[in-house]
Design a protein around this motif. Structure first.
Motif, PDB file in Angstrom:
ATOM      1  N   GLY A 138       0.817  -1.203   0.000  1.00  0.00           N
ATOM      2  CA  GLY A 138       0.000   0.000   0.000  1.00  0.00           C
ATOM      3  C   GLY A 138       0.853   1.255   0.000  1.00  0.00           C
ATOM      4  O   GLY A 138       1.534   1.551   0.981  1.00  0.00           O
ATOM      5  N   GLY A 139       0.825   1.983  -1.120  1.00  0.00           N
ATOM      6  CA  GLY A 139       1.657   3.174  -1.266  1.00  0.00           C
ATOM      7  C   GLY A 139       0.931   4.467  -0.954  1.00  0.00           C
ATOM      8  O   GLY A 139       0.976   5.433  -1.731  1.00  0.00           O
ATOM      9  N   GLY A 140       0.262   4.480   0.200  1.00  0.00           N
ATOM     10  CA  GLY A 140      -0.414   5.697   0.636  1.00  0.00           C
ATOM     11  C   GLY A 140       0.300   6.324   1.815  1.00  0.00           C
ATOM     12  O   GLY A 140       1.471   6.020   2.082  1.00  0.00           O
TER      13      GLY A 140
ATOM     14  N   ILE B 192       7.982  -0.880  -0.773  1.00  0.00           N
ATOM     15  CA  ILE B 192       6.556  -0.566  -0.768  1.00  0.00           C
ATOM     16  C   ILE B 192       5.967  -1.086  -2.072  1.00  0.00           C
ATOM     17  O   ILE B 192       6.470  -0.764  -3.156  1.00  0.00           O
ATOM     18  CB  ILE B 192       6.314   0.959  -0.669  1.00  0.00           C
TER      19      ILE B 192
ATOM     20  N   GLU C 246       2.733  -0.983  -4.469  1.00  0.00           N
ATOM     21  CA  GLU C 246       1.516  -0.202  -4.726  1.00  0.00           C
ATOM     22  C   GLU C 246       0.845  -0.718  -5.991  1.00  0.00           C
ATOM     23  O   GLU C 246       1.482  -0.886  -7.024  1.00  0.00           O
ATOM     24  CB  GLU C 246       1.883   1.282  -4.881  1.00  0.00           C
ATOM     25  N   ARG C 247      -0.461  -0.983  -5.905  1.00  0.00           N
ATOM     26  CA  ARG C 247      -1.172  -1.557  -7.055  1.00  0.00           C
ATOM     27  C   ARG C 247      -1.358  -0.549  -8.186  1.00  0.00           C
ATOM     28  O   ARG C 247      -1.448  -0.916  -9.340  1.00  0.00           O
ATOM     29  CB  ARG C 247      -2.528  -2.108  -6.628  1.00  0.00           C
TER      30      ARG C 247
ATOM     31  N   VAL D 173       1.619   6.861  -6.518  1.00  0.00           N
ATOM     32  CA  VAL D 173       1.515   6.686  -5.065  1.00  0.00           C
ATOM     33  C   VAL D 173       0.950   7.956  -4.426  1.00  0.00           C
ATOM     34  O   VAL D 173       0.887   9.014  -5.057  1.00  0.00           O
ATOM     35  CB  VAL D 173       2.900   6.371  -4.456  1.00  0.00           C
TER      36      VAL D 173
ATOM     37  N   THR E 185       5.535   0.440  -8.150  1.00  0.00           N
ATOM     38  CA  THR E 185       4.157   0.723  -8.555  1.00  0.00           C
ATOM     39  C   THR E 185       3.649  -0.337  -9.541  1.00  0.00           C
ATOM     40  O   THR E 185       4.418  -1.141 -10.057  1.00  0.00           O
ATOM     41  CB  THR E 185       4.053   2.119  -9.197  1.00  0.00           C
TER      42      THR E 185
ATOM     43  N   SER F 129       0.013  -5.113  -8.149  1.00  0.00           N
ATOM     44  CA  SER F 129      -1.210  -5.544  -7.485  1.00  0.00           C
ATOM     45  C   SER F 129      -0.995  -6.923  -6.867  1.00  0.00           C
ATOM     46  O   SER F 129      -0.636  -7.874  -7.557  1.00  0.00           O
ATOM     47  CB  SER F 129      -2.360  -5.594  -8.497  1.00  0.00           C
TER      48      SER F 129
ATOM     49  N   THR G  23      -3.249  -0.900   3.083  1.00  0.00           N
ATOM     50  CA  THR G  23      -3.990  -0.766   1.822  1.00  0.00           C
ATOM     51  C   THR G  23      -5.322  -0.028   1.944  1.00  0.00           C
ATOM     52  O   THR G  23      -6.075   0.055   0.967  1.00  0.00           O
ATOM     53  CB  THR G  23      -4.259  -2.166   1.228  1.00  0.00           C
TER      54      THR G  23
END
Length: 403
Positions: free
Chosen positions: A11-13, A34, A36-37, A41, A134, A137, A166
């Motif tokens: 999860g790249g938040g 990290i 990220e789907r 990000v 990135t 998923s 996520t």
């Protein structure tokens, strides 16, 4: 091909980046990535606060801060004693970002730009050697003997410890269910009310302090109420939507609210107040100018809704008209027919059951080496920077535990 890391963060938040940075700052030797789907990000950071990023709130007492969370208040008291709003301010200052406090307590970067926060995080991950991958998923999670295997569209990864950040991702929740975790079903929180009513038609943009109660419930909130082209919004409505998220979902967002435009004033008290105004303004036209702390156009609309003609003078008001106006001012009933998402700041109530998390460590009680941070768990807050504060606090605790 299998890539190996000490720690993987999915999860790249906000929570993912904050956790990763704090982990490597405490233990530079750890290899962290990290996953990220999406193609980019920190998208929620980018759009939050109208593009300014409401980083936190100027509430510095842990137990008081916890009261802003409809789900998670009890669980967050301990974590906030470890990392609270003041610690957030200090952390960002150390990383070159100065924050400012606005009149309502919300805190933003002094630049008024979310790009400042994004650049801070991205620069830190580069300097610390954290891999940000990135378009990755996650397709499956597998718990081995002392390791985790994570498979994405592109590659397989092995790690010793896994951090899930996520947010409200149904696919990830499903994977965690397969690992034995309980998911509290998600419902919307922080939404506005769709209302079609002659009393607020053509009053878009008008705001006034109000007390709002959901009829046939104990739900009520007081705060600024904003009339919009689709109904009602503003901090008071959003607060009500957060605290009533599950109840309002059960009613399929079909319910009635009672609006008191004179908070803490009863219909009887309002009637007495109006009688005094009748004597004081006898020769004036009732609808022309609001004698109370209400915008003139809203006052005029409520006067007309009370069956009072536009040219009626105060002296000519009947007892019934005074009672009807008092009722419109303090207990006007409005039918809500559906909801609308509040800007892009969509928040859900739901996620990993709080009973299955150790809040001293943010580790799963079911699996060693599995941690959670941010909105993936059943914690959410009202608007004002509180959801981000949960991300920073939980991320910091994970980093402290893993380090």
């Amino acid at each position: 091909m299998i890539s190996k890391y000490d720690i993987l963060i999915i999860g790249g938040g906000a929570a993912g980046f904050f956790t990763a940075i704090n982990i490597v700052e405490k233990n530079p030797q750890l290899k962290v990535a990290i996953l990220e789907r999406g193609k980019t990000v920190l998208e929620k950071v980018r759009i939050s606060g109208g593009g300014r990023c409401n980083v936190t709130h100027a509430c510095f007492v842990p137990n008081d801060l916890a009261k802003f969370y409809p789900r998670g208040e009890k669980e967050l008291r301990g974590p906030f004693h470890q990392f609270c709003s003041g610690d957030t301010i200090e952390w960002f200052e150390k990383h070159g970002v100065e924050l400012k406090i606005e009149d309502d307590g919300r805190m933003f970067p002094t630049t008024d730009s979310s790009t400042t926060i994004i650049n801070c995080f991205q620069n830190a991950t580069k300097q610390l050697g954290i891999d940000v991958l990135t378009s990755h998923s996650v397709q499956s999670l597998y718990k081995g003997d002392g390791y985790w295997k994570v498979e994405t569209h592109h590659e397989s990864y092995l790690c010793q410890q896994l951090v899930m950040t996520t947010g409200s991702n149904p696919k990830v929740w499903e994977m965690l269910q397969e690992l034995g975790h309980t998911i509290v079903p998600p419902v919307a929180s922080l939404f506005t009310f769709n209302i079609k009513d002659a009393r607020i038609k053509d009053l878009m943009g008008i705001a006034s302090l109000a007390q709002v109660t959901v009829k046939d419930s104990k739900l009520d909130a007081t705060g600024p109420l904003l009339i919009t082209h689709w109904g009602m919004s503003g901090p008071g409505i959003l607060r009500l939507s957060a605290w009533g998220a599950r109840i309002l979902a059960e009613r399929n967002y079909q319910f009635s609210i009672l609006v008191n435009w004179l908070p803490e004033t009863t219909p009887e008290e309002a009637a007495t107040l109006l009688k005094d105004l009748k004597l004081e303004h006898a020769k004036k036209v009732v609808s022309k100018k609001s004698p109370l702390a209400l915008p003139n156009r809203l006052w005029e609309s409520l006067v007309i809704a009370s069956g009072i003609a536009e040219d009626t003078k105060w002296a000519d008001l009947s007892k019934l008209q005074l009672q009807q106006l008092a009722a419109q001012l303090t207990a006007g009933e409005y039918k809500v027919n559906g909801k609308s998402t509040f800007k892009e700041e969509f928040v859900t109530a739901g996620g990993i059951d709080l009973k299955e998390i150790n809040f001293k460590t943010m580790q799963s009680k079911l699996h060693d080496g599995l941690y959670f941070a941010g909105e993936i768990v059943n914690i959410d807050a009202i608007t004002g920077g509180f959801n981000f504060q949960n991300a920073w606090t939980s991320g910091f605790i994970v980093a402290s535990q893993i380090s």
